[in-house]
Design an enzyme around this catalytic site. Structure first.
Site, PDB file in Angstrom:
ATOM      1  N   HIS A  37      -2.725 -34.656 -62.843  1.00 26.47           N
ATOM      2  CA  HIS A  37      -3.509 -35.972 -62.694  1.00 26.47           C
ATOM      3  C   HIS A  37      -4.840 -36.007 -62.419  1.00 26.47           C
ATOM      4  CE1 HIS A  37      -2.178 -36.199 -58.400  1.00 26.47           C
ATOM      5  NE2 HIS A  37      -3.050 -36.864 -58.307  1.00 26.47           N
ATOM      6  N   ASP A  78       3.621 -32.842 -62.450  1.00 22.53           N
ATOM      7  CA  ASP A  78       2.308 -33.096 -62.364  1.00 22.53           C
ATOM      8  C   ASP A  78       1.419 -31.582 -61.821  1.00 22.53           C
ATOM      9  OD1 ASP A  78      -0.262 -34.352 -61.808  1.00 22.53           O
ATOM     10  OD2 ASP A  78       0.585 -35.503 -60.217  1.00 22.53           O
ATOM     11  N   SER A 105      -4.480 -34.101 -53.639  1.00 26.86           N
ATOM     12  CA  SER A 105      -3.830 -33.812 -54.955  1.00 26.86           C
ATOM     13  C   SER A 105      -4.278 -32.428 -55.240  1.00 26.86           C
ATOM     14  CB  SER A 105      -4.041 -34.969 -55.894  1.00 26.86           C
ATOM     15  OG  SER A 105      -3.291 -35.917 -55.661  1.00 26.86           O
TER      16      SER A 105
END
Length: 269
Positions: free
Chosen positions: A66, A119, A219
């Site tokens: 992402h 992810d 992230s």
């Protein structure tokens, strides 16, 4: 509706406003994490730290899917990585910045900036990194193994428990207890988000007592364990519960050992 309100990808562009850094972390030492990369987003006159990433080899990096689909794919611009970064206010003499020329995300990740399994993605660099004491690759764990004990995590994510978010200039680090998947699943049940946990491909950290967590802009950052001078990367930061660091909420990562074959196939060139 409940899930929409409480889930947050630990990505700069997401709804987030947590409690601590890496909530509850400390300043890293310069050069402590030579595998660590800052993934920078360039768009028009905008330039910002977008996510973390890690060095696989001279031409490839590992991050969360992402981190790419939530910015470049949806909004345009380019990505670069900065190696040997530590304090954004003072670029060091060992720093290297190289643009990303292509990326490959796991085919089962649905895209966008969604909280979803798989992810994970790899980034190909326009030029080769130059390895040194300040820039080194991660080491993959054995395929399909599940780490236990304590992991170490690093990132430039939000350090503020309440809005507005505050992002540190200095790389942060924290030691985090690795949860069993049953502990992680049971913890997420109370937030209505256990169905988003990939039992075969994720790994989670606590503590469930709160106060220590990854957060927005963390992230893609690596969770791992040191083996001498080798950093064995076991996870890629993906998502947590809003607000970050709340009691009972784990941090969820893509488990690297579940994706080693996929990674190797896609960096084979």
């Amino acid at each position: 509706m409940k899930i929409f309100l409480v889930l947050v990808n630990v990505f700069l562009g997401c709804l987030a406003a947590p409690n601590g850094w890496i909530i509850g972390g400390d300043d890293a030492t310069a050069g402590e994490f030579p595998h660590m990369l800052s993934l920078q987003w360039h768009f028009l006159e905008i330039r910002r730290h977008n996510c973390g990433a890690s060095v696989i080899n001279e031409r490839w990096a590992l991050t969360a899917a992402h981190c790419v689909t939530g910015t470049v794919v949806e909004q345009g611009g380019r990505l670069s990585v900065i190696a040997a970064a530590w304090d954004f206010r003072e670029p060091g003499e060992h720093q290297q910045e190289i643009f990303v020329d292509r990326f490959v995300n796991h085919p089962l990740y649905p895209g966008g900036n969604l909280v979803a399994p798989h992810d994970i993605g790899v980034l190909h660099l326009e030029e080769a990194l130059v390895f040194s004491d300040w820039v080194k690759p991660i080491v993959f764990p054995q395929p399909n193994t599940v780490a236990t004990g304590t992991g170490v995590f690093s990132g430039w994510g939000n350090i503020q428990s309440d809005p507005p978010a505050v992002f540190p200039d200095i790389l942060q680090r924290a030691d985090m207890p690795i949860l069993t998947m049953s502990q992680c699943h049971d913890a997420l049940v109370q937030f209505g988000s256990s169905h988003l946990l990939n039992l075969e491909g994720d790994i989670c950290t606590g503590p469930l007592t709160g106060g220590l967590s990854a957060c927005s802009a963390d992230s893609g950052s690596p969770l791992g364990q040191w083996d001498g001078d080798d950093f064995i990367q076991v996870g890629v930061a993906a998502w947590t519960i809003f607000p970050c660091g709340r009691v009972g909420a784990p941090t969820v990562y893509a488990r690297v050992s579940a994706y080693i074959d996929w990674i190797n196939e896609n960096i084979a060139d």
